[in-house]
Design a protein around this motif. Structure first.
Motif, PDB file in Angstrom:
ATOM      1  N   ASN A   1       1.238  39.721 -48.179  1.00 42.52           N
ATOM      2  CA  ASN A   1       1.664  39.407 -46.794  1.00 42.52           C
ATOM      3  C   ASN A   1       2.636  38.236 -46.657  1.00 42.52           C
ATOM      4  O   ASN A   1       3.575  38.216 -46.175  1.00 42.52           O
ATOM      5  CB  ASN A   1       0.316  39.150 -45.936  1.00 42.52           C
ATOM      6  CG  ASN A   1      -0.348  40.374 -45.639  1.00 42.52           C
ATOM      7  OD1 ASN A   1       0.165  41.625 -45.803  1.00 42.52           O
ATOM      8  ND2 ASN A   1      -1.785  40.206 -45.432  1.00 42.52           N
ATOM      9  N   GLY A   2       1.991  37.151 -47.733  1.00 43.74           N
ATOM     10  CA  GLY A   2       2.942  36.004 -47.780  1.00 43.74           C
ATOM     11  C   GLY A   2       4.257  36.227 -48.244  1.00 43.74           C
ATOM     12  O   GLY A   2       5.300  35.799 -47.571  1.00 43.74           O
ATOM     13  N   LEU A   3       4.721  37.145 -49.509  1.00 47.47           N
ATOM     14  CA  LEU A   3       5.684  37.375 -49.685  1.00 47.47           C
ATOM     15  C   LEU A   3       6.479  38.356 -48.849  1.00 47.47           C
ATOM     16  O   LEU A   3       7.863  38.200 -48.765  1.00 47.47           O
ATOM     17  CB  LEU A   3       5.866  37.985 -51.134  1.00 47.47           C
ATOM     18  CG  LEU A   3       5.234  37.054 -51.999  1.00 47.47           C
ATOM     19  CD1 LEU A   3       4.874  37.749 -53.496  1.00 47.47           C
ATOM     20  CD2 LEU A   3       6.044  35.802 -52.298  1.00 47.47           C
ATOM     21  N   GLN A   4       5.880  39.068 -48.034  1.00 46.41           N
ATOM     22  CA  GLN A   4       6.641  39.894 -47.168  1.00 46.41           C
ATOM     23  C   GLN A   4       7.137  39.233 -45.848  1.00 46.41           C
ATOM     24  O   GLN A   4       8.318  39.427 -45.397  1.00 46.41           O
ATOM     25  CB  GLN A   4       5.530  40.971 -46.393  1.00 46.41           C
ATOM     26  CG  GLN A   4       6.370  41.819 -45.583  1.00 46.41           C
ATOM     27  CD  GLN A   4       5.040  42.967 -45.262  1.00 46.41           C
ATOM     28  OE1 GLN A   4       3.934  42.740 -45.065  1.00 46.41           O
ATOM     29  NE2 GLN A   4       5.519  44.141 -45.074  1.00 46.41           N
TER      30      GLN A   4
ATOM     31  N   GLN B   1       5.512  30.247 -36.737  1.00 43.56           N
ATOM     32  CA  GLN B   1       5.149  31.596 -36.307  1.00 43.56           C
ATOM     33  C   GLN B   1       3.461  31.389 -35.742  1.00 43.56           C
ATOM     34  O   GLN B   1       3.201  32.432 -35.491  1.00 43.56           O
ATOM     35  CB  GLN B   1       5.179  32.599 -37.552  1.00 43.56           C
ATOM     36  CG  GLN B   1       6.707  32.949 -37.763  1.00 43.56           C
ATOM     37  CD  GLN B   1       7.181  33.756 -36.509  1.00 43.56           C
ATOM     38  OE1 GLN B   1       6.598  34.566 -36.183  1.00 43.56           O
ATOM     39  NE2 GLN B   1       8.396  33.423 -36.303  1.00 43.56           N
ATOM     40  N   GLY B   2       3.070  30.230 -35.758  1.00 41.55           N
ATOM     41  CA  GLY B   2       1.665  30.215 -35.187  1.00 41.55           C
ATOM     42  C   GLY B   2       0.657  30.467 -36.222  1.00 41.55           C
ATOM     43  O   GLY B   2      -0.514  30.389 -35.873  1.00 41.55           O
ATOM     44  N   LYS B   3       0.947  30.299 -37.701  1.00 44.37           N
ATOM     45  CA  LYS B   3       0.042  30.558 -38.783  1.00 44.37           C
ATOM     46  C   LYS B   3      -0.894  29.353 -38.908  1.00 44.37           C
ATOM     47  O   LYS B   3      -0.574  27.932 -38.713  1.00 44.37           O
ATOM     48  CB  LYS B   3       0.878  30.989 -40.148  1.00 44.37           C
ATOM     49  CG  LYS B   3       1.517  32.110 -39.989  1.00 44.37           C
ATOM     50  CD  LYS B   3       1.093  33.461 -39.715  1.00 44.37           C
ATOM     51  CE  LYS B   3       1.985  34.502 -39.823  1.00 44.37           C
ATOM     52  NZ  LYS B   3       1.842  35.511 -39.055  1.00 44.37           N
ATOM     53  N   ARG B   4      -2.255  29.732 -39.034  1.00 40.13           N
ATOM     54  CA  ARG B   4      -2.974  28.557 -39.338  1.00 40.13           C
ATOM     55  C   ARG B   4      -2.762  27.733 -40.595  1.00 40.13           C
ATOM     56  O   ARG B   4      -2.259  28.475 -41.469  1.00 40.13           O
ATOM     57  CB  ARG B   4      -4.498  29.070 -39.226  1.00 40.13           C
ATOM     58  CG  ARG B   4      -4.671  29.822 -38.034  1.00 40.13           C
ATOM     59  CD  ARG B   4      -5.854  29.658 -37.215  1.00 40.13           C
ATOM     60  NE  ARG B   4      -6.905  28.916 -37.569  1.00 40.13           N
ATOM     61  CZ  ARG B   4      -7.266  27.722 -36.943  1.00 40.13           C
ATOM     62  NH1 ARG B   4      -6.644  27.744 -35.917  1.00 40.13           N
ATOM     63  NH2 ARG B   4      -8.295  26.895 -37.506  1.00 40.13           N
ATOM     64  N   PRO B   5      -3.289  26.619 -40.631  1.00 45.29           N
ATOM     65  CA  PRO B   5      -3.162  25.905 -42.012  1.00 45.29           C
ATOM     66  C   PRO B   5      -3.611  26.561 -43.275  1.00 45.29           C
ATOM     67  O   PRO B   5      -2.899  26.345 -44.183  1.00 45.29           O
ATOM     68  CB  PRO B   5      -3.718  24.481 -41.839  1.00 45.29           C
ATOM     69  CG  PRO B   5      -3.767  24.212 -40.303  1.00 45.29           C
ATOM     70  CD  PRO B   5      -3.804  25.810 -39.780  1.00 45.29           C
ATOM     71  N   ALA B   6      -4.607  27.270 -43.277  1.00 48.77           N
ATOM     72  CA  ALA B   6      -5.224  27.981 -44.576  1.00 48.77           C
ATOM     73  C   ALA B   6      -4.202  29.185 -44.769  1.00 48.77           C
ATOM     74  O   ALA B   6      -3.995  29.337 -46.033  1.00 48.77           O
ATOM     75  CB  ALA B   6      -6.669  28.586 -44.081  1.00 48.77           C
ATOM     76  N   THR B   7      -3.670  29.666 -43.700  1.00 53.18           N
ATOM     77  CA  THR B   7      -2.784  30.778 -44.110  1.00 53.18           C
ATOM     78  C   THR B   7      -1.266  30.427 -44.627  1.00 53.18           C
ATOM     79  O   THR B   7      -0.928  30.763 -45.660  1.00 53.18           O
ATOM     80  CB  THR B   7      -2.528  31.537 -42.732  1.00 53.18           C
ATOM     81  OG1 THR B   7      -3.637  32.224 -42.033  1.00 53.18           O
ATOM     82  CG2 THR B   7      -1.418  32.649 -43.053  1.00 53.18           C
ATOM     83  N   VAL B   8      -0.774  29.082 -44.011  1.00 51.76           N
ATOM     84  CA  VAL B   8       0.195  28.438 -44.641  1.00 51.76           C
ATOM     85  C   VAL B   8       0.195  28.183 -46.160  1.00 51.76           C
ATOM     86  O   VAL B   8       0.935  28.468 -46.989  1.00 51.76           O
ATOM     87  CB  VAL B   8       0.558  27.114 -43.806  1.00 51.76           C
ATOM     88  CG1 VAL B   8       1.688  26.292 -44.365  1.00 51.76           C
ATOM     89  CG2 VAL B   8       0.939  27.513 -42.108  1.00 51.76           C
ATOM     90  N   ASP B   9      -1.098  27.496 -46.524  1.00 55.22           N
ATOM     91  CA  ASP B   9      -1.411  27.165 -47.893  1.00 55.22           C
ATOM     92  C   ASP B   9      -1.505  28.399 -48.650  1.00 55.22           C
ATOM     93  O   ASP B   9      -0.840  28.468 -49.663  1.00 55.22           O
ATOM     94  CB  ASP B   9      -2.691  26.441 -47.741  1.00 55.22           C
ATOM     95  CG  ASP B   9      -3.081  26.076 -49.139  1.00 55.22           C
ATOM     96  OD1 ASP B   9      -2.274  25.370 -49.821  1.00 55.22           O
ATOM     97  OD2 ASP B   9      -4.311  26.546 -49.700  1.00 55.22           O
ATOM     98  N   ALA B  10      -2.138  29.605 -48.238  1.00 54.22           N
ATOM     99  CA  ALA B  10      -2.336  30.760 -48.958  1.00 54.22           C
ATOM    100  C   ALA B  10      -0.916  31.357 -49.364  1.00 54.22           C
ATOM    101  O   ALA B  10      -0.455  31.918 -50.227  1.00 54.22           O
ATOM    102  CB  ALA B  10      -3.117  31.729 -48.400  1.00 54.22           C
TER     103      ALA B  10
END
Length: 94
Positions: A77-80, A23-32
């Motif tokens: 946001n992550g769980l959504q 989905q194009g998420k950045r590595p920090a977003t993937v981690d969070a």
């Protein structure tokens, strides 16, 4: 977690970062977002796709009491993302 729940969690957890990256998420977003999934599973000691609305309310009430608002929003946001993705691909899991 029992063995079945642990295997289910591991399957879902392996798929989650891939879906986020696609989905194009950045590595920090993937981690969070992955951390949010781990935190929810640890809180209830079961796979995250088995949570009910009441479970999520309980989890977020506890999270608000112990973490910053930014953490609460990131977990939401992550769980959504996870739950939307999970509902759209429910037939492909073990």
């Amino acid at each position: 977690m029992n063995t079945t729940d642990q295997q289910r969690f591991e399957f879902l957890y392996q798929q989650h970062p891939t879906n986020l990256t696609l989905q194009g998420k950045r590595p920090a977003t993937v981690d969070a977002y992955s951390r949010a999934m781990r935190r929810l599973s640890a809180f209830f000691d079961r796979a995250p796709d088995t949570m009910t609305a009441a479970d999520l309310k309980t989890y977020f009430a506890s999270l608000i009491a112990t973490h910053s608002w930014s953490t609460v929003k990131i977990d939401r946001n992550g769980l959504q993302f996870f739950l939307k993705r999970r509902n759209s691909t429910a037939s492909t899991s073990p």
